[in-house]
Design an enzyme around this catalytic site. Structure first.
Site, mmCIF file in Angstrom:
data_model
loop_
_atom_site.group_PDB
_atom_site.id
_atom_site.type_symbol
_atom_site.label_atom_id
_atom_site.label_comp_id
_atom_site.label_asym_id
_atom_site.label_seq_id
_atom_site.Cartn_x
_atom_site.Cartn_y
_atom_site.Cartn_z
ATOM 1 N N PHE A 119 -7.980 -18.050 -21.296
ATOM 2 C CA PHE A 119 -8.877 -19.184 -21.063
ATOM 3 C C PHE A 119 -8.397 -19.941 -19.819
ATOM 4 O O PHE A 119 -7.198 -20.221 -19.695
ATOM 5 C CB PHE A 119 -8.865 -20.098 -22.291
ATOM 6 C CG PHE A 119 -9.945 -21.124 -22.268
ATOM 7 C CD1 PHE A 119 -11.273 -20.764 -22.463
ATOM 8 C CD2 PHE A 119 -9.655 -22.461 -22.031
ATOM 9 C CE1 PHE A 119 -12.284 -21.709 -22.432
ATOM 10 C CE2 PHE A 119 -10.656 -23.419 -22.001
ATOM 11 C CZ PHE A 119 -11.972 -23.043 -22.202
ATOM 12 N N ASP A 142 -2.089 -18.468 -27.908
ATOM 13 C CA ASP A 142 -3.176 -19.423 -28.088
ATOM 14 C C ASP A 142 -4.095 -18.841 -29.170
ATOM 15 O O ASP A 142 -4.722 -17.792 -28.973
ATOM 16 C CB ASP A 142 -3.928 -19.607 -26.764
ATOM 17 C CG ASP A 142 -5.038 -20.656 -26.876
ATOM 18 O OD1 ASP A 142 -5.520 -20.923 -28.000
ATOM 19 O OD2 ASP A 142 -5.443 -21.186 -25.825
ATOM 20 N N TYR A 198 -11.579 -27.276 -33.582
ATOM 21 C CA TYR A 198 -13.019 -27.578 -33.559
ATOM 22 C C TYR A 198 -13.898 -26.334 -33.573
ATOM 23 O O TYR A 198 -15.110 -26.443 -33.602
ATOM 24 C CB TYR A 198 -13.392 -28.502 -32.384
ATOM 25 C CG TYR A 198 -12.801 -28.138 -31.035
ATOM 26 C CD1 TYR A 198 -13.271 -27.050 -30.309
ATOM 27 C CD2 TYR A 198 -11.777 -28.903 -30.489
ATOM 28 C CE1 TYR A 198 -12.740 -26.733 -29.080
ATOM 29 C CE2 TYR A 198 -11.230 -28.596 -29.253
ATOM 30 C CZ TYR A 198 -11.714 -27.517 -28.551
ATOM 31 O OH TYR A 198 -11.172 -27.209 -27.337
ATOM 32 N N LYS A 199 -13.273 -25.134 -33.544
ATOM 33 C CA LYS A 199 -14.084 -23.911 -33.577
ATOM 34 C C LYS A 199 -14.217 -23.454 -35.041
ATOM 35 O O LYS A 199 -14.967 -24.041 -35.804
ATOM 36 C CB LYS A 199 -13.448 -22.835 -32.711
ATOM 37 C CG LYS A 199 -13.291 -23.234 -31.236
ATOM 38 C CD LYS A 199 -12.633 -22.116 -30.454
ATOM 39 C CE LYS A 199 -12.163 -22.549 -29.076
ATOM 40 N NZ LYS A 199 -13.230 -22.926 -28.163
ATOM 41 N N ARG A 222 -22.562 -14.706 -25.810
ATOM 42 C CA ARG A 222 -21.517 -14.660 -26.835
ATOM 43 C C ARG A 222 -22.090 -15.073 -28.168
ATOM 44 O O ARG A 222 -22.670 -16.158 -28.286
ATOM 45 C CB ARG A 222 -20.428 -15.673 -26.440
ATOM 46 C CG ARG A 222 -19.075 -15.116 -26.286
ATOM 47 C CD ARG A 222 -18.033 -16.120 -25.873
ATOM 48 N NE ARG A 222 -18.248 -17.546 -26.057
ATOM 49 C CZ ARG A 222 -17.277 -18.447 -26.058
ATOM 50 N NH1 ARG A 222 -16.033 -18.063 -25.927
ATOM 51 N NH2 ARG A 222 -17.535 -19.730 -26.189
HETATM 52 C C1 LIG Z 1 -8.720 -20.201 -25.945
HETATM 53 C C2 LIG Z 1 -8.812 -21.646 -25.584
HETATM 54 N N1 LIG Z 1 -7.706 -22.288 -25.192
HETATM 55 C C3 LIG Z 1 -7.730 -23.590 -24.847
HETATM 56 C C4 LIG Z 1 -8.912 -24.310 -24.883
HETATM 57 C C5 LIG Z 1 -8.896 -25.734 -24.454
HETATM 58 O O1 LIG Z 1 -8.707 -26.560 -25.526
HETATM 59 P P1 LIG Z 1 -8.546 -28.141 -25.347
HETATM 60 O O2 LIG Z 1 -9.780 -28.634 -24.677
HETATM 61 O O3 LIG Z 1 -8.367 -28.652 -26.737
HETATM 62 O O4 LIG Z 1 -7.358 -28.388 -24.497
HETATM 63 C C6 LIG Z 1 -10.083 -23.684 -25.301
HETATM 64 C C7 LIG Z 1 -11.349 -24.431 -25.357
HETATM 65 O O5 LIG Z 1 -12.396 -23.952 -25.688
HETATM 66 C C8 LIG Z 1 -10.040 -22.311 -25.643
HETATM 67 O O6 LIG Z 1 -11.136 -21.651 -26.016
#
Ligand SMILES: Cc1ncc(COP(=O)(O)O)c(C=O)c1O
Length: 424
Positions: free
Chosen positions: A130, A209, A234-235, A384
Site C-alpha cells: 500500500f 501489514d 475499519y475494513k 475490486r
Molecule cells: C494495506 C493498508 N495499509 C495501510 C493503510 C493506511 O491506513 P491508515 O489510514 O489507518 O494509516 C491502508 C488503508 O486503506 C491499507 O489498505
C-alpha cells in the site's frame, strides 16, 4: 442468467439458505437491501450493536460519568480490545494493542526495528504494498540517516507477490522486511511463515501489514513466529470510518524495542508525571497519546462478531463465496473482456477479488451511479470486489455480476466521464 441454470439466482438463494453463517448478515444495519455492498475491504458495514454501544458510551459514560470514565474502563480499552483482536490474528492477548492509525503504527514499529538492528541499512518491501506504507518506510529511512534505503522488489505480473525474489534479496544488510500480508489490489496473500523464516535466518525482522487480512482470513502470527504487525480496524473488523488501528509486537521483543514517539500514555506510570520517560513494561509502551475513546469503543462490537462467528468458519465461507464468484466470472465476465487480476487459487488470496477491464473505471462508475453496486476501483484497471464473509451473500455476488454484465452488454459505461473525481 436464467434462473434454472447452475449459475442462476435460484442457486445463489439455495446456497445462502444452506449456509449457517448467512444469519450474521442480520446483525448489521442494512436498510437498503437492493444496494449491493462489495466494499467491506475498504469500509466495513455498521454492526447494529455499535449503534447502541455508541449511544451508551456518549450518553452514559461520557455524559454522566465524565472524567471518572478513565477509571471505569477507558484507560484499559486499548489493551482490552487489542487482546480480543489478538484472537483473530493468532497472537497472545498481551501482544496486541489498539493505537493511532496504521501508518503511524508502521512508523513506530519500523523505526523501532531499525534501531534494534544497528548497522543494517536496508528496508525491503515490494511494489504491491500500500502506498502509505511505502511513504512511511521512505520517511523512516530518511530519518535514520545517510545510507538507509527502501528497496522495492517488483512483482513479475502485478498480481503475485515476489516471494522468492524477496527471500533471495534478504541479506546481512537487511534490517527489516515490511510487507502487506494480503496486498491491496490483487488480494495476493503471502506465506507469512515461510518468508518470516527466511528473514530470521539472516537475522532480519519482519513487519506485516494485516489491514486486508485481519477479519478476512485466519492469521497465525505466533505460528509464523512473526515479529511485528500492524493493521486497521475499519475494513473487515467493521470498526467504523477512521477507527483506531492495532499493532502487534511479539512478547519477547517488547522490551527490546523502543517506541520512537515516547508519550505519556506509554510511560510506566503516566499519573506520576515524572520528568523522564520510562517505558511501560509490556505492549502499552507502544502507545503515545490519549486514546480516542469513542471510536475505540465503537470498534469493539465488530471484533466481537468476528470472534463469535469464528475465523476458520468465516474463511471457509469466504472461499465458498469467492469460488462461486469465479464460476460466474468464467461463465459470464471473461467472455466480455474481463481479466482476473487476482490469484485464482484461494490458498493465495485474501477475501477480495479484482477484475480487470480496459474500461474498468467507467464500468465502475456505471456500477455505482446506475446499478446500485458499490465495489471500488484501483488503477490501472482493477474493479475490486470485497467479500466480507460476515454479511456478503451468494445472492449479492450473483446480483453484482448480473448488473456488471448489463453495464457492459448495454454499454451503460459509455456515458460516464473517466476523468471525474471518485472517492472510492
Ligand atoms: C494495506 C493498508 N495499509 C495501510 C493503510 C493506511 O491506513 P491508515 O489510514 O489507518 O494509516 C491502508 C488503508 O486503506 C491499507 O489498505
Amino acid at each position: 442468467m436464467s434462473d434454472d441454470s447452475l449459475l442462476g439466482a435460484a442457486r445463489a438463494a439455495a446456497l445462502d439458505a444452506a449456509d449457517p453463517l448467512t444469519a450474521f448478515r442480520d446483525r448489521f444495519v442494512i436498510d437498503d437491501p437492493d444496494l449491493i455492498y462489495l466494499d467491506g475491504n475498504s469500509l466495513g458495514r455498521l454492526p447494529r450493536e455499535t449503534v447502541d454501544r455508541l449511544a451508551g458510551v456518549v450518553g452514559d459514560e461520557w455524559g454522566r460519568r465524565l472524567v471518572r470514565g478513565w477509571g471505569e474502563g477507558w484507560f484499559e480499552a486499548a489493551t482490552r480490545i487489542g487482546g480480543k483482536i489478538a484472537g483473530l490474528i493468532g497472537a497472545a492477548e498481551d501482544e496486541v494493542i489498539m493505537a493511532d492509525a496504521t501508518s503511524v503504527n508502521l512508523f513506530k514499529l519500523a523505526t523501532a526495528a531499525l534501531r534494534a538492528r544497528p548497522g543494517r541499512r536496508v528496508i525491503l518491501t515490494d511494489d504491491l504494498n500500500f502506498p502509505s506504507d511505502l511513504y512511511v518506510l521512505q520517511g523512516v529511512a530518511r530519518l535514520a540517516g545517510p545510507g538507509y534505503t527502501v528497496r522495492v522488489v517488483p512483482s513479475t505480473d502485478g498480481i503475485h507477490g515476489p516471494a522468492e525474489a524477496l527471500a533471495t534479496a534478504i541479506d546481512a544488510d537487511t534490517a527489516l522486511v515490511a510487507l502487506s500480508h494480503t496486498v491491496f489490489k490483487s488480494g495476493y496473500n503471502y506465506d507469512m511463515a515461510g518468508l518470516t523464516a527466511a528473514a530470521h535466518r539472516a537475522g532480519t525482522l519482519v513487519l506485516w501489514d494485516l489491514s486486508h487480512s485481519a477479519g478476512a482470513l485466519p492469521v497465525d502470527l505466533n505460528g509464523a513466529a512473526a515479529d511485528l504487525a500492524v493493521g486497521c480496524t475499519y475494513k473487515y473488523l467493521n470498526g467504523g470510518p477512521g477507527a483506531p488501528a492495532f499493532l502487534y509486537v511479539r512478547r519477547d521483543l517488547q522490551t527490546a524495542l523502543d517506541n520512537p514517539i515516547s508519550g505519556w500514555i506509554g510511560q510506566r506510570d503516566p499519573f506520576d508525571f515524572a520528568l523522564d520517560y520510562t517505558p511501560a513494561p509490556g505492549i502499552r509502551r507502544f502507545l503515545t497519546g490519549t486514546p480516542p475513546i469513542l471510536s475505540l469503543l465503537a470498534a469493539e462490537p465488530g471484533v466481537d462478531l468476528l470472534l463469535e462467528a469464528g475465523m476458520v468458519r468465516l474463511r471457509e465461507r469466504s472461499v465458498r463465496l469467492s469460488t462461486y464468484l469465479l464460476e460466474l466470472f468464467d461463465a459470464y465476465l471473461a467472455p466480455l473482456g474481463f481479466r482476473l487480476n487476482s490469484p485464482r487459487d484461494p490458498a493465495w488470496r485474501g477475501s477480495h477479488v479484482s477484475f480487470g477491464h480496459g474500461d474498468g473505471l467507467r464500468i465502475n462508475l456505471a456500477l455505482i451511479r446506475d446499478m446500485r453496486v458499490l465495489p471500488d476501483f484501483r488503477r490501472p484497471d482493477n474493479i475490486r470486489l470485497g467479500i466480507a464473509p460476515l454479511y456478503n451473500t451468494f445472492t449479492d455476488l450473483h446480483t453484482a455480476v448480473e448488473r456488471l454484465r448489463s453495464v457492459v452488454i448495454d454499454r451503460l459505461y459509455e456515458r460516464h466521464d473517466p476523468t471525474a473525481l471518485q472517492v472510492t
